[in-house]
Design a protein around this motif. Sequence first.
Motif, PDB file in Angstrom:
ATOM      1  N   LEU A 138       0.789  -1.347  -0.345  1.00 55.04           N
ATOM      2  CA  LEU A 138       0.191   0.005  -0.006  1.00 55.04           C
ATOM      3  C   LEU A 138       1.331   1.271  -0.425  1.00 55.04           C
ATOM      4  O   LEU A 138       0.430   2.295  -0.053  1.00 55.04           O
ATOM      5  CB  LEU A 138      -1.373  -0.103   1.294  1.00 55.04           C
ATOM      6  N   ASP A 139       2.181   0.855   0.145  1.00 55.30           N
ATOM      7  CA  ASP A 139       2.973   1.849   0.242  1.00 55.30           C
ATOM      8  C   ASP A 139       3.673   2.376  -1.468  1.00 55.30           C
ATOM      9  O   ASP A 139       4.642   2.844  -1.767  1.00 55.30           O
ATOM     10  CB  ASP A 139       4.176   2.340   0.626  1.00 55.30           C
ATOM     11  N   ILE A 163      -6.544   4.809   1.631  1.00 57.58           N
ATOM     12  CA  ILE A 163      -7.274   5.103   2.444  1.00 57.58           C
ATOM     13  C   ILE A 163      -7.221   3.528   3.280  1.00 57.58           C
ATOM     14  O   ILE A 163      -7.698   2.790   4.580  1.00 57.58           O
ATOM     15  CB  ILE A 163      -8.689   4.728   1.567  1.00 57.58           C
ATOM     16  N   LEU A 164      -6.860   2.230   1.961  1.00 57.29           N
ATOM     17  CA  LEU A 164      -6.847   1.182   2.256  1.00 57.29           C
ATOM     18  C   LEU A 164      -5.472   0.663   3.530  1.00 57.29           C
ATOM     19  O   LEU A 164      -5.944   0.481   4.144  1.00 57.29           O
ATOM     20  CB  LEU A 164      -6.080   0.447   1.073  1.00 57.29           C
ATOM     21  N   ALA A 165      -4.988   1.953   3.358  1.00 57.36           N
ATOM     22  CA  ALA A 165      -3.651   1.712   4.526  1.00 57.36           C
ATOM     23  C   ALA A 165      -4.318   2.349   6.108  1.00 57.36           C
ATOM     24  O   ALA A 165      -3.727   1.421   6.754  1.00 57.36           O
ATOM     25  CB  ALA A 165      -2.645   2.599   3.638  1.00 57.36           C
ATOM     26  N   VAL A 166      -4.710   3.573   5.664  1.00 59.63           N
ATOM     27  CA  VAL A 166      -5.202   3.586   6.842  1.00 59.63           C
ATOM     28  C   VAL A 166      -6.283   2.831   7.298  1.00 59.63           C
ATOM     29  O   VAL A 166      -6.208   2.544   9.175  1.00 59.63           O
ATOM     30  CB  VAL A 166      -5.901   4.998   6.820  1.00 59.63           C
ATOM     31  N   GLU A 170      -5.876   0.803  11.121  1.00 60.90           N
ATOM     32  CA  GLU A 170      -6.341   0.541  12.311  1.00 60.90           C
ATOM     33  C   GLU A 170      -7.177  -0.674  11.923  1.00 60.90           C
ATOM     34  O   GLU A 170      -7.219  -1.366  13.783  1.00 60.90           O
ATOM     35  CB  GLU A 170      -8.006   1.361  11.752  1.00 60.90           C
ATOM     36  N   ARG A 171      -6.690  -1.718  11.884  1.00 59.50           N
ATOM     37  CA  ARG A 171      -7.549  -2.746  12.062  1.00 59.50           C
ATOM     38  C   ARG A 171      -6.059  -3.650  12.523  1.00 59.50           C
ATOM     39  O   ARG A 171      -6.860  -4.147  13.497  1.00 59.50           O
ATOM     40  CB  ARG A 171      -7.608  -3.686  10.464  1.00 59.50           C
ATOM     41  N   ASP A 172      -5.263  -3.187  12.553  1.00 54.73           N
ATOM     42  CA  ASP A 172      -3.835  -3.163  13.329  1.00 54.73           C
ATOM     43  C   ASP A 172      -3.937  -3.390  14.136  1.00 54.73           C
ATOM     44  O   ASP A 172      -3.612  -3.716  15.822  1.00 54.73           O
ATOM     45  CB  ASP A 172      -2.599  -3.821  12.396  1.00 54.73           C
ATOM     46  N   ALA A 173      -4.495  -1.898  14.424  1.00 54.34           N
ATOM     47  CA  ALA A 173      -4.575  -1.412  16.096  1.00 54.34           C
ATOM     48  C   ALA A 173      -5.648  -1.749  16.584  1.00 54.34           C
ATOM     49  O   ALA A 173      -5.079  -2.132  18.075  1.00 54.34           O
ATOM     50  CB  ALA A 173      -4.753  -0.177  16.413  1.00 54.34           C
TER      51      ALA A 173
END
Length: 399
Positions: A138-139, A163-166, A170-173
């Motif tokens: 995603l980078d 948006i997918l990176a964010v 958020e999912r990882d967090a």
Amino acid sequence: MSAARGLAMVVGLAVLGGATIAGVYAPPDGLITLVLLLAIGLVQLALAHTIAAHRAALGSLRRQFQVGLALAIGVSLAGIGAVALAMFVSPHDALVLGLMLVFSAALGAYSASLLAAGVLGDVRSVQGAVKAVGEGRLDVSARTTASDELAELAHAANEAASILAVREAERDAAWKAHRDLIAAVSHDLRTPLTSLRLLSEAIEDEVAGPDERTRYLGEISNQIGSLGHLVDDLFELSRLEAGDIEWTMAQVELDELVGEAVETLQPQARAKGIKLLSTVPAGTAPARANPERLQRVLFNLLQNAIRHTPTDGSVWVLAESAGDHVELEIADSGEGIDASDRERVFEPFFRGARSRAGEGAGLGLAISRAIVEAHGGRIWLAESTSGTRVRLSLPTAGV
């Protein structure tokens, strides 16, 4: 372009060309020109739509462009030959005209290829970025060389990747918070459960005498009470974070609310030799809140302040109006909070470097934050040279 619009264009241009020749030379020449233009236009229109309908069979954009250019040149050369035969143009003139057409077409193809190369480069850039996103990277960023529809597509692809990176962060967090929560709950359950097991085994094995059994039963009751409080706090926090809130909001006079909390906790403060003070200026705007929930926040913050304030220290509560909000501050003269812990003190189960073992499960501040935010307010740590200052802001009753 639809076939109907293409047909209308061909007929219109053929009529215009025939009329021009008829006006300059003679009507018969105009009629011949009209027929030739219609024949050439209709053939090219039919071939163009056939190719467009079978684009997939042609492959790459470059090949589609080459086929389209060859079609235009081929039909034009055929048209020149037909004109030469129908209008008795000399072979010499027809050859020169054909060579000029080929020469112009070659220059046009070269110019068009330069533009096509840029377009294909932009397409490959977007294609590469989309493939990378599909592979989980995603980078990436699609870059184009012009400000056209492809640039808009690249911008949309870049925004989608961002948006997918964010969302992934958020999912990882969320997963990390979930794992941390399970670990914290397990840790806080292990100690009382171990104590209960040991105490119950001592009673069952009749190792302890009557007095010790009575003491053990009291400790068992305390441990069960701690487990009950932990479960209740977890349940309340989960409901707050899920938005499962059915509270009745009311106009809350802060001088009464603060006064009740201070009066209730005065014995606890005196037992530690701590001064518990409050200041609510006259005319302080009432808050729009649920009295019981706001009292819960005040008790949590005051008990936490008393717990972390040494003997002969002070804890005080201040309330003041701030525009369309009212602010409360609970401050103490304790040891304060480490700078590295300030951003995490309101997280569930977080215990900073200066927290003391056995003083709760670490849910009080998290529940307080959830309650305040559910009221449309906010809670934060204010800067302090010594001790700790917790401030919270709530909408006034008039908002």
